[in-house]
Design a protein around this motif. Structure first.
Motif, PDB file in Angstrom:
ATOM      1  N   UNK B 159       0.837  -1.203   0.000  1.00 32.49           N
ATOM      2  CA  UNK B 159       0.000   0.000   0.000  1.00 32.49           C
ATOM      3  C   UNK B 159       0.871   1.252   0.000  1.00 32.49           C
ATOM      4  N   UNK B 160       0.399   2.294  -0.685  1.00 32.41           N
ATOM      5  CA  UNK B 160       0.940   3.631  -0.445  1.00 32.41           C
ATOM      6  C   UNK B 160       0.462   4.004   0.960  1.00 32.41           C
ATOM      7  N   UNK B 161       1.362   4.512   1.796  1.00 29.17           N
ATOM      8  CA  UNK B 161       0.988   4.770   3.197  1.00 29.17           C
ATOM      9  C   UNK B 161      -0.229   5.691   3.277  1.00 29.17           C
ATOM     10  N   UNK B 162      -0.249   6.702   2.416  1.00 33.57           N
ATOM     11  CA  UNK B 162      -1.361   7.651   2.435  1.00 33.57           C
ATOM     12  C   UNK B 162      -2.683   6.935   2.128  1.00 33.57           C
ATOM     13  N   UNK B 163      -2.633   5.991   1.188  1.00 38.82           N
ATOM     14  CA  UNK B 163      -3.848   5.247   0.827  1.00 38.82           C
ATOM     15  C   UNK B 163      -4.285   4.363   1.996  1.00 38.82           C
ATOM     16  N   UNK B 164      -3.312   3.745   2.654  1.00 39.56           N
ATOM     17  CA  UNK B 164      -3.632   2.913   3.826  1.00 39.56           C
ATOM     18  C   UNK B 164      -4.262   3.784   4.929  1.00 39.56           C
ATOM     19  N   UNK B 165      -3.638   4.940   5.175  1.00 37.16           N
ATOM     20  CA  UNK B 165      -4.139   5.820   6.239  1.00 37.16           C
ATOM     21  C   UNK B 165      -5.580   6.261   5.980  1.00 37.16           C
ATOM     22  N   UNK B 166      -5.916   6.411   4.670  1.00 36.63           N
ATOM     23  CA  UNK B 166      -7.259   6.890   4.313  1.00 36.63           C
ATOM     24  C   UNK B 166      -8.309   5.774   4.287  1.00 36.63           C
ATOM     25  N   UNK B 167      -7.914   4.522   4.515  1.00 35.96           N
ATOM     26  CA  UNK B 167      -8.880   3.416   4.483  1.00 35.96           C
ATOM     27  C   UNK B 167      -9.823   3.497   5.697  1.00 35.96           C
ATOM     28  N   UNK B 168     -10.986   2.887   5.546  1.00 33.31           N
ATOM     29  CA  UNK B 168     -11.971   2.934   6.631  1.00 33.31           C
ATOM     30  C   UNK B 168     -11.473   2.125   7.834  1.00 33.31           C
ATOM     31  N   UNK B 169     -12.024   2.438   8.988  1.00 26.56           N
ATOM     32  CA  UNK B 169     -11.661   1.700  10.205  1.00 26.56           C
ATOM     33  C   UNK B 169     -12.005   0.222  10.039  1.00 26.56           C
ATOM     34  N   UNK B 170     -13.126  -0.035   9.346  1.00 27.64           N
ATOM     35  CA  UNK B 170     -13.577  -1.421   9.153  1.00 27.64           C
ATOM     36  C   UNK B 170     -12.526  -2.227   8.383  1.00 27.64           C
ATOM     37  N   UNK B 171     -12.022  -1.638   7.300  1.00 30.15           N
ATOM     38  CA  UNK B 171     -10.978  -2.342   6.513  1.00 30.15           C
ATOM     39  C   UNK B 171      -9.713  -2.493   7.356  1.00 30.15           C
ATOM     40  N   UNK B 172      -9.317  -1.387   8.013  1.00 32.39           N
ATOM     41  CA  UNK B 172      -8.055  -1.428   8.777  1.00 32.39           C
ATOM     42  C   UNK B 172      -8.104  -2.432   9.930  1.00 32.39           C
ATOM     43  N   UNK B 173      -9.318  -2.729  10.414  1.00 33.21           N
ATOM     44  CA  UNK B 173      -9.411  -3.687  11.524  1.00 33.21           C
ATOM     45  C   UNK B 173      -9.135  -5.119  11.040  1.00 33.21           C
ATOM     46  N   UNK B 174      -9.171  -5.317   9.711  1.00 35.28           N
ATOM     47  CA  UNK B 174      -9.006  -6.675   9.186  1.00 35.28           C
ATOM     48  C   UNK B 174      -7.640  -6.904   8.531  1.00 35.28           C
TER      49      UNK B 174
END
Lengths: 150, 252
Positions: B159-174
């Motif tokens: 991932x581009x870090x910026x793209x990862x940071x902008x992901x939803x909490x739901x996605x980031x939790x998985x």
């Protein structure tokens, strides 16, 4: 802890402390430096400063061989200089010496800085190396050093 | 004369409106007619660059190399304190704790972003992994990379870090990061073409000043915020050349 006399490619020499302890390469970081055409450091990033153990003021203006570890064969650096002086890119595995005598392995890539067709210096970027390659190079450099001393 | 501005297709979808606002601001400030053309693929954008259709571009470092060295574009500015970093993530339930846990023939998902793929592959090197012994699948965007991680069809994703940071909490939790680059010196850059300089009523330094001072007035500052930037900082040609040299060391 031992004091070792190091002879550099520019004819100078220095006595340095050597400690047989590896410092792990920081995850995700790149160590970056620039030199003039003679190999004197003109710029280094924070990761370079932290890993080398020197202050920035101790690094700027001094030859890059301040990091030369006695386990590195002279032929490795001759290959580096022969390559980059033809304006080509060089890469290889290097064991570096820290100020405190400990060491760290890097995978180094050196590129010539060409501006308006002229060579103005070199940029070097080091990254975390493969452990398999480090083990191979440890053996290879031992053999090369033994040949250089014989 | 009408000019065309574009943005590297890896920009965050959250900032689409911001680039239109920036274009409006730029037209008012320069008194030039500038059309904003956004692309959803690197290929199509590169075709138009090759065809000489682009005059101003917020370019990723990979394309900036080609634009500056092959096409004579001029580096003007880069967003302050904003460097391009990559993250390698795994499924949050997986056993992988570090890149060294990934093994040859593992499956890696990437978006079609050459810079992130380059940095991601570099971060796999300590595990003796390279393009020769991993299976890389390219996806349309980072959400698709995350989906492939979540449904466990791949072992890791770049991932581009910026793209990862902008992901939803739901996605980031998985999904779970196992390594993040801290390169600092590789960044997107705003470039202008030599044709723009030759035909525009602005000199190079006028353009630099315009961007460098953009944060000083309220409208400029709010426009910057809509792009996710605090301010532009001057990018000299030597700054850009050095970044290109560094990119060159990463492509081996």
């Amino acid at each position: 802890m031992t004091g070792v006399k190091l002879n550099y490619y520019d004819g100078s020499s220095n006595e340095r402390v050597v400690v047989d302890e590896e410092v792990p390469f920081p995850e995700g970081k790149l160590i970056v430096s620039r030199t003039d055409t003679k190999g004197n450091i003109t710029h280094c990033n924070q990761a370079f400063i932290e890993m080398s153990g020197f202050q920035e003021s101790e690094l700027i203006g001094v030859p890059h061989h301040i990091l030369r570890h006695p386990d590195m064969p002279a032929a490795a650096f001759k290959g580096l200089w022969d390559t980059i002086n033809t304006k080509a890119k060089w890469s290889g595995y290097v064991k570096n010496l820290r100020k405190d005598g400990k060491f760290y392995w890097v995978y180094a890539v050196v590129v010539p800085n060409i501006r308006n067709g002229e060579l103005v210096g070199f940029a070097s970027v080091r990254r975390k190396p493969s452990r398999t390659k480090v083990n191979e190079c440890t053996e290879l450099y031992k053999t090369m050093l033994a040949e250089e001393k014989s | 004369m009408k000019f065309t501005m574009t943005v590297s297709p890896d920009f965050s979808p959250d900032h689409i409106a911001g680039w239109y606002i920036f274009n409006t601001w730029l037209q008012k400030q320069t008194n030039e007619a500038i059309h904003l053309e956004l692309y959803d693929s690197f290929e199509k954008q590169r075709e138009d660059i090759e065809a000489g259709k682009i005059n101003l571009i917020y370019a990723n470092p990979y394309d900036a190399s080609m634009l500056i060295r092959d096409k004579g574009f001029i580096a003007i500015a880069a967003p302050q304190n904003k460097s391009d970093e990559a993250i390698i993530c795994v499924n949050s339930e997986s056993d992988y704790q570090s890149v060294e846990d990934l093994k040859p023939q593992c499956n890696i998902a990437t978006a079609n972003d050459p810079e992130v793929s380059t940095i991601g592959m570099i971060m796999l090197e300590p595990a003796d992994l390279s393009a020769d012994n991993v299976n890389v699948s390219e996806h349309k965007n980072y959400v698709m990379v995350a989906k492939n991680l979540i449904n466990q069809s791949v072992d890791a994703g770049f991932f581009l870090k910026e793209a990862y940071d902008d992901m939803s909490k739901f996605i980031k939790s998985q999904i779970r990061p196992i390594v993040t680059s801290q390169i600092s010196v590789i960044r997107h850059t705003f470039l202008i073409s030599p044709e723009f300089l030759a035909s525009s009523n602005l000199e190079e330094n006028d353009f630099r000043e315009l961007l460098n001072e953009m944060h000083s007035d309220a409208k400029g500052l709010s426009t910057l915020k809509s792009l996710g930037f605090d301010k532009w900082e001057n990018q000299s040609q030597e700054d850009a050349e050095f970044m290109i040299d560094l990119m060159d060391t990463l492509v081996t």
